[in-house]
Design a protein around this motif. Structure first.
Motif, PDB file in Angstrom:
ATOM      1  N   VAL A   4       1.654 -18.478 -15.543  1.00  0.00           N
ATOM      2  CA  VAL A   4       1.396 -19.604 -14.651  1.00  0.00           C
ATOM      3  C   VAL A   4       2.716 -20.095 -14.078  1.00  0.00           C
ATOM      4  O   VAL A   4       3.700 -20.238 -14.800  1.00  0.00           O
ATOM      5  N   THR A   5       2.717 -20.332 -12.778  1.00  0.00           N
ATOM      6  CA  THR A   5       3.890 -20.905 -12.115  1.00  0.00           C
ATOM      7  C   THR A   5       3.535 -22.293 -11.593  1.00  0.00           C
ATOM      8  O   THR A   5       2.504 -22.473 -10.937  1.00  0.00           O
ATOM      9  N   PHE A  27       6.857 -24.339 -21.063  1.00  0.00           N
ATOM     10  CA  PHE A  27       7.445 -23.630 -19.932  1.00  0.00           C
ATOM     11  C   PHE A  27       8.856 -23.174 -20.324  1.00  0.00           C
ATOM     12  O   PHE A  27       9.638 -23.954 -20.879  1.00  0.00           O
ATOM     13  N   ASP A  28       9.180 -21.911 -20.050  1.00  0.00           N
ATOM     14  CA  ASP A  28      10.459 -21.392 -20.546  1.00  0.00           C
ATOM     15  C   ASP A  28      11.311 -20.713 -19.490  1.00  0.00           C
ATOM     16  O   ASP A  28      12.352 -20.117 -19.803  1.00  0.00           O
ATOM     17  N   SER A  29      10.903 -20.806 -18.223  1.00  0.00           N
ATOM     18  CA  SER A  29      11.703 -20.213 -17.151  1.00  0.00           C
ATOM     19  C   SER A  29      11.659 -21.144 -15.953  1.00  0.00           C
ATOM     20  O   SER A  29      10.575 -21.551 -15.514  1.00  0.00           O
ATOM     21  N   PHE A  30      12.835 -21.497 -15.420  1.00  0.00           N
ATOM     22  CA  PHE A  30      12.899 -22.465 -14.333  1.00  0.00           C
ATOM     23  C   PHE A  30      13.845 -22.001 -13.235  1.00  0.00           C
ATOM     24  O   PHE A  30      14.852 -21.338 -13.505  1.00  0.00           O
ATOM     25  N   GLN A  31      13.511 -22.364 -12.015  1.00  0.00           N
ATOM     26  CA  GLN A  31      14.395 -22.122 -10.879  1.00  0.00           C
ATOM     27  C   GLN A  31      14.420 -23.376 -10.035  1.00  0.00           C
ATOM     28  O   GLN A  31      13.368 -23.875  -9.621  1.00  0.00           O
ATOM     29  N   GLY A  39       8.595 -23.808 -12.440  1.00  0.00           N
ATOM     30  CA  GLY A  39       8.614 -23.487 -13.859  1.00  0.00           C
ATOM     31  C   GLY A  39       7.520 -22.476 -14.148  1.00  0.00           C
ATOM     32  O   GLY A  39       6.450 -22.517 -13.531  1.00  0.00           O
ATOM     33  N   SER A  40       7.783 -21.554 -15.078  1.00  0.00           N
ATOM     34  CA  SER A  40       6.797 -20.536 -15.423  1.00  0.00           C
ATOM     35  C   SER A  40       6.599 -20.461 -16.927  1.00  0.00           C
ATOM     36  O   SER A  40       7.506 -20.760 -17.702  1.00  0.00           O
ATOM     37  N   VAL A 109      21.777  -6.775 -19.028  1.00  0.00           N
ATOM     38  CA  VAL A 109      20.479  -7.380 -19.300  1.00  0.00           C
ATOM     39  C   VAL A 109      19.526  -7.164 -18.134  1.00  0.00           C
ATOM     40  O   VAL A 109      19.884  -7.369 -16.978  1.00  0.00           O
ATOM     41  N   THR A 110      18.309  -6.740 -18.447  1.00  0.00           N
ATOM     42  CA  THR A 110      17.212  -6.689 -17.487  1.00  0.00           C
ATOM     43  C   THR A 110      16.109  -7.562 -18.071  1.00  0.00           C
ATOM     44  O   THR A 110      15.434  -7.147 -19.016  1.00  0.00           O
ATOM     45  N   PRO A 111      15.916  -8.796 -17.579  1.00  0.00           N
ATOM     46  CA  PRO A 111      15.134  -9.770 -18.338  1.00  0.00           C
ATOM     47  C   PRO A 111      13.622  -9.743 -18.207  1.00  0.00           C
ATOM     48  O   PRO A 111      12.959 -10.421 -18.969  1.00  0.00           O
ATOM     49  N   LYS A 112      13.011  -9.025 -17.282  1.00  0.00           N
ATOM     50  CA  LYS A 112      11.567  -9.104 -17.088  1.00  0.00           C
ATOM     51  C   LYS A 112      11.157 -10.577 -17.029  1.00  0.00           C
ATOM     52  O   LYS A 112      11.695 -11.341 -16.248  1.00  0.00           O
ATOM     53  N   MET A 113      10.252 -11.026 -17.927  1.00  0.00           N
ATOM     54  CA  MET A 113       9.853 -12.436 -17.942  1.00  0.00           C
ATOM     55  C   MET A 113      10.490 -13.189 -19.108  1.00  0.00           C
ATOM     56  O   MET A 113      10.089 -14.286 -19.441  1.00  0.00           O
TER      57      MET A 113
END
Length: 274
Positions: A4-5, A27-31, A39-40, A109-113
């Motif tokens: 979910v974004t 939520f653990d990813s933000f831009q 946030g995702s 590093v290649t982070p995917k999600m």
């Protein structure tokens, strides 16, 4: 649907507050953008009711929720990702960037999600602390490993035994990929909670997660540390240090160092007899 974004439009002064609240909500990813942020999180962690309650407190903030299927995250990430440096000793880059052998530590590093590219202030501070902490010949546990970046640094710092855990399938897959990219071998990777790791005599335990999880698991970290071992915590704000330190003291863990960056904090504690 896999994740979910949440697109939030708000006054920039509210961005840090809202991100902190959403971080606590899973939520653990933000831009960040000029007019707000995105946030995702995994769909399984999304609690729409919590989000609705949060934004009722901020009537001048607007938001939209979008469910998305699994995408080629590497392709999306490659469009925007730039290498980062930690001090003048470490560079974190992608495989498509030019190698930088002039740095003492080079992590690919290649982070995917997964969370943990070094860009976030929490990961940055832990990496910075690790570079000045003796890992040689030691036993290290990385709880909530994400991209595996902190376990990779432990390996580059010549840790003898490394165990890494995460509850997320993406993170397990991603960590394995990043370990291979960095020629890191013999890491025991466990999908599950910290209780999947037997209490032991780790010299170093690292947990870069979030405040609530850290508080809940504090005694678990202490149980897995040997006397005079170090616990490295991040994933929380500077204002949360007192709460975490108070809880840590109950388990015989006492602060020896802390840092802050962009209002986020890192806390290093030592296990002592009580």
């Amino acid at each position: 649907m896999d994740f979910v974004t949440l697109k939030v439009t708000c006054d920039p002064v509210l961005t840090d507050v809202l991100i902190a609240e959403l971080f606590e909500a899973g939520f653990d990813s933000f831009q960040e953008f000029d007019d707000g942020f995105e946030g995702s999180c995994e769909q399984s962690r999304f609690d729409e009711e919590k989000v609705e309650i949060l934004f009722k407190e901020f009537p001048n903030v607007s938001f939209t929720i979008k469910e998305q299927e699994k995408v080629n995250w590497n392709e999306e990430w490659e469009k925007n990702y730039n290498p980062i440096t930690v001090g003048n000793r470490c560079i974190v880059r992608a495989s498509f960037h030019t190698p930088q052998p002039n740095f003492e530590y080079e992590i690919i590093v290649t982070p995917k999600m997964s969370f943990g590219t070094g860009h976030h202030a929490t990961t940055y501070q832990v990496l910075d602390y690790q570079m000045n902490l003796d890992h040689a010949g030691k036993k290290v546990l990385d709880v909530g490993t994400g991209t595996g970046i902190l376990a990779i640094m432990a390996a580059k710092r010549r840790a003898n035994t490394i165990v890494a855990t995460d509850i997320d399938d993406w993170c397990i897959e991603n960590s394995e990929e990043n370990f291979a990219l960095n020629s890191v071998q013999d890491v025991t990777l466990i999908k599950g909670e910290i209780n999947e790791v037997n209490p032991s005599d780790f010299d170093i335990v690292i947990a870069n997660i979030n405040k609530n999880v850290l508080l809940d698991q504090m005694s678990d970290y202490a149980d897995r540390l040997k006397s005079e071992g170090q616990l490295i915590l991040s994933g929380f704000y500077e204002s949360d240090i007192a709460d975490l330190e108070s809880e840590a003291n109950k388990s015989g863990l006492f602060r020896i160092h802390s840092t802050t960056r962009d209002k986020w904090a890192m806390l290093a504690l030592e296990k002592r007899s009580v």
